[in-house]
Design a protein around this motif. Structure first.
Motif, PDB file in Angstrom:
ATOM      1  N   VAL A 192       8.784  -4.355   7.332  1.00 40.95           N
ATOM      2  CA  VAL A 192       7.965  -5.488   7.232  1.00 40.95           C
ATOM      3  C   VAL A 192       6.714  -5.298   6.318  1.00 40.95           C
ATOM      4  CG1 VAL A 192       8.483  -6.211   9.496  1.00 40.95           C
ATOM      5  CG2 VAL A 192       6.635  -4.661   9.458  1.00 40.95           C
ATOM      6  N   PRO A 193       6.254  -6.445   5.758  1.00 41.62           N
ATOM      7  CA  PRO A 193       5.169  -6.184   4.397  1.00 41.62           C
ATOM      8  C   PRO A 193       3.980  -5.921   5.187  1.00 41.62           C
ATOM      9  CG  PRO A 193       6.563  -8.404   4.110  1.00 41.62           C
ATOM     10  CD  PRO A 193       7.048  -7.706   5.464  1.00 41.62           C
ATOM     11  N   LEU A 194       3.731  -6.364   6.582  1.00 37.24           N
ATOM     12  CA  LEU A 194       2.384  -5.785   7.202  1.00 37.24           C
ATOM     13  C   LEU A 194       2.292  -4.419   7.208  1.00 37.24           C
ATOM     14  CD1 LEU A 194       0.012  -7.513   8.398  1.00 37.24           C
ATOM     15  CD2 LEU A 194       1.507  -7.172  10.720  1.00 37.24           C
ATOM     16  N   ARG A 195       3.209  -3.701   7.248  1.00 35.31           N
ATOM     17  CA  ARG A 195       2.951  -2.293   7.341  1.00 35.31           C
ATOM     18  C   ARG A 195       2.334  -1.621   6.075  1.00 35.31           C
ATOM     19  NH1 ARG A 195       8.080   2.164   6.850  1.00 35.31           N
ATOM     20  NH2 ARG A 195       6.861   3.981   7.063  1.00 35.31           N
ATOM     21  N   LYS A 196       2.608  -2.307   4.836  1.00 38.03           N
ATOM     22  CA  LYS A 196       1.593  -1.859   3.685  1.00 38.03           C
ATOM     23  C   LYS A 196       0.134  -1.743   3.929  1.00 38.03           C
ATOM     24  CE  LYS A 196       5.007  -3.068   0.222  1.00 38.03           C
ATOM     25  NZ  LYS A 196       5.032  -4.021  -1.020  1.00 38.03           N
ATOM     26  N   ASP A 215       2.491   2.866  -2.425  1.00 32.53           N
ATOM     27  CA  ASP A 215       1.925   2.967  -3.819  1.00 32.53           C
ATOM     28  C   ASP A 215       0.715   3.947  -3.722  1.00 32.53           C
ATOM     29  OD1 ASP A 215       3.509   1.482  -5.484  1.00 32.53           O
ATOM     30  OD2 ASP A 215       2.637  -0.292  -4.699  1.00 32.53           O
ATOM     31  N   LYS A 216      -0.005   3.753  -2.599  1.00 38.54           N
ATOM     32  CA  LYS A 216      -1.284   4.698  -2.419  1.00 38.54           C
ATOM     33  C   LYS A 216      -1.043   6.109  -1.842  1.00 38.54           C
ATOM     34  CE  LYS A 216      -4.379   0.675  -1.561  1.00 38.54           C
ATOM     35  NZ  LYS A 216      -5.053   0.081  -0.681  1.00 38.54           N
ATOM     36  N   ILE A 217       0.005   6.009  -1.109  1.00 41.97           N
ATOM     37  CA  ILE A 217       0.341   7.568  -0.582  1.00 41.97           C
ATOM     38  C   ILE A 217       1.103   8.077  -1.497  1.00 41.97           C
ATOM     39  CG2 ILE A 217       2.159   8.327   1.096  1.00 41.97           C
ATOM     40  CD1 ILE A 217       1.504   5.954   3.103  1.00 41.97           C
ATOM     41  N   LEU A 218       1.996   7.736  -2.358  1.00 45.65           N
ATOM     42  CA  LEU A 218       2.807   8.505  -3.393  1.00 45.65           C
ATOM     43  C   LEU A 218       2.313   8.446  -4.739  1.00 45.65           C
ATOM     44  CD1 LEU A 218       6.153   6.877  -2.030  1.00 45.65           C
ATOM     45  CD2 LEU A 218       4.922   9.211  -1.633  1.00 45.65           C
ATOM     46  N   ALA A 219       1.308   7.404  -5.232  1.00 47.51           N
ATOM     47  CA  ALA A 219       0.846   7.708  -6.660  1.00 47.51           C
ATOM     48  C   ALA A 219       0.197   8.876  -7.099  1.00 47.51           C
ATOM     49  CB  ALA A 219      -0.035   6.312  -6.870  1.00 47.51           C
ATOM     50  N   PRO A 220      -0.605   9.523  -6.209  1.00 49.45           N
ATOM     51  CA  PRO A 220      -1.026  10.841  -6.472  1.00 49.45           C
ATOM     52  C   PRO A 220       0.153  11.955  -7.067  1.00 49.45           C
ATOM     53  CG  PRO A 220      -2.109   9.886  -4.598  1.00 49.45           C
ATOM     54  CD  PRO A 220      -0.876   9.202  -4.876  1.00 49.45           C
ATOM     55  N   TYR A 277      11.944   1.711   2.274  1.00 46.54           N
ATOM     56  CA  TYR A 277      10.602   1.316   2.117  1.00 46.54           C
ATOM     57  C   TYR A 277       9.788   2.153   1.342  1.00 46.54           C
ATOM     58  CZ  TYR A 277       5.892   0.480   3.814  1.00 46.54           C
ATOM     59  OH  TYR A 277       4.567   0.043   3.631  1.00 46.54           O
ATOM     60  N   PHE A 278       9.931   3.475   1.191  1.00 50.47           N
ATOM     61  CA  PHE A 278       9.478   4.238   0.090  1.00 50.47           C
ATOM     62  C   PHE A 278      10.144   4.424  -1.177  1.00 50.47           C
ATOM     63  CE2 PHE A 278       7.486   5.665   3.893  1.00 50.47           C
ATOM     64  CZ  PHE A 278       5.970   5.666   3.659  1.00 50.47           C
TER      65      PHE A 278
END
Length: 185
Positions: free
Chosen positions: A16-20, A26-31, A48-49
């Motif tokens: 579900v898009p609301l999970r974002k 993007d925020k969790i994995l970008a680093p 999802y990921f």
């Protein structure tokens, strides 16, 4: 730790898009992820990921998506085609007792195990198999849901990972989750 596998129908709820709002891939994995990397998404479910990871690794990267439920991987592959990243995703069926990653030995730059370690019967074996797939000094991000996994059980998970050759390098904040970033030694 309990060994229960997420039912396929919950896989749809996890998309579900609301999970974002609370767990933005993007925020969790970008680093941790850069273009050209080979990334392992353990327990990928319906992606999802995986789909955001495929965008992050770019045209020259690859995301190895592992799940033990064929229907999860089928839906993931359809979603990858729709998102235009199917050529970067390798869907890999495993069993509850083995990831069967021998052909990927020493090739993975980064691994993600999001809300799935509590589902496996032998976390030590899981971490050994992930470590064998990782390059030296590659990293593994583990996140476990606070609603299913107690502080004590997450501590045991981290300890097990350390016993298999991982070192804690960070404890990132991820909403509603215990999280740890590990490095293969």
């Amino acid at each position: 730790m309990a060994q229960r596998v997420c039912p396929v129908w919950i896989g749809y709820l996890l998309l579900v898009p609301l999970r974002k709002l609370s767990q933005n891939p993007d925020k969790i994995l970008a680093p941790h992820v850069r273009p050209g990397m080979t990334v392992l998404d353990v327990g990928s479910a319906m992606g999802y990921f995986s789909i955001p990871l495929a965008r992050m690794v770019g045209m020259k990267g690859k995301v190895i998506c592992i799940d033990m439920q064929p229907k999860m991987l089928t839906v993931l592959q359809k979603r990858a085609v729709k998102a235009g990243v199917a050529d970067r995703i390798a869907a890999h069926l495993c069993t509850q007792n083995s990831l069967a990653l021998e052909k990927f030995a020493g090739t993975v730059d980064f691994a993600l195990a999001f809300a799935m370690v509590h589902e496996v019967p032998d976390a030590g074996k899981l971490f050994q198999e992930i470590a064998a797939a990782l390059k030296p000094h590659a990293r593994l991000l583990i996140a476990e849901p606070r609603g299913h996994v107690s502080d004590k059980d997450f501590g045991a998970t981290v300890s097990t990972a350390q016993q298999t050759g991982f070192q804690v390098v960070d404890e990132p904040k991820i909403s509603r989750s215990h999280a740890v970033l590990l490095e293969k030694q």
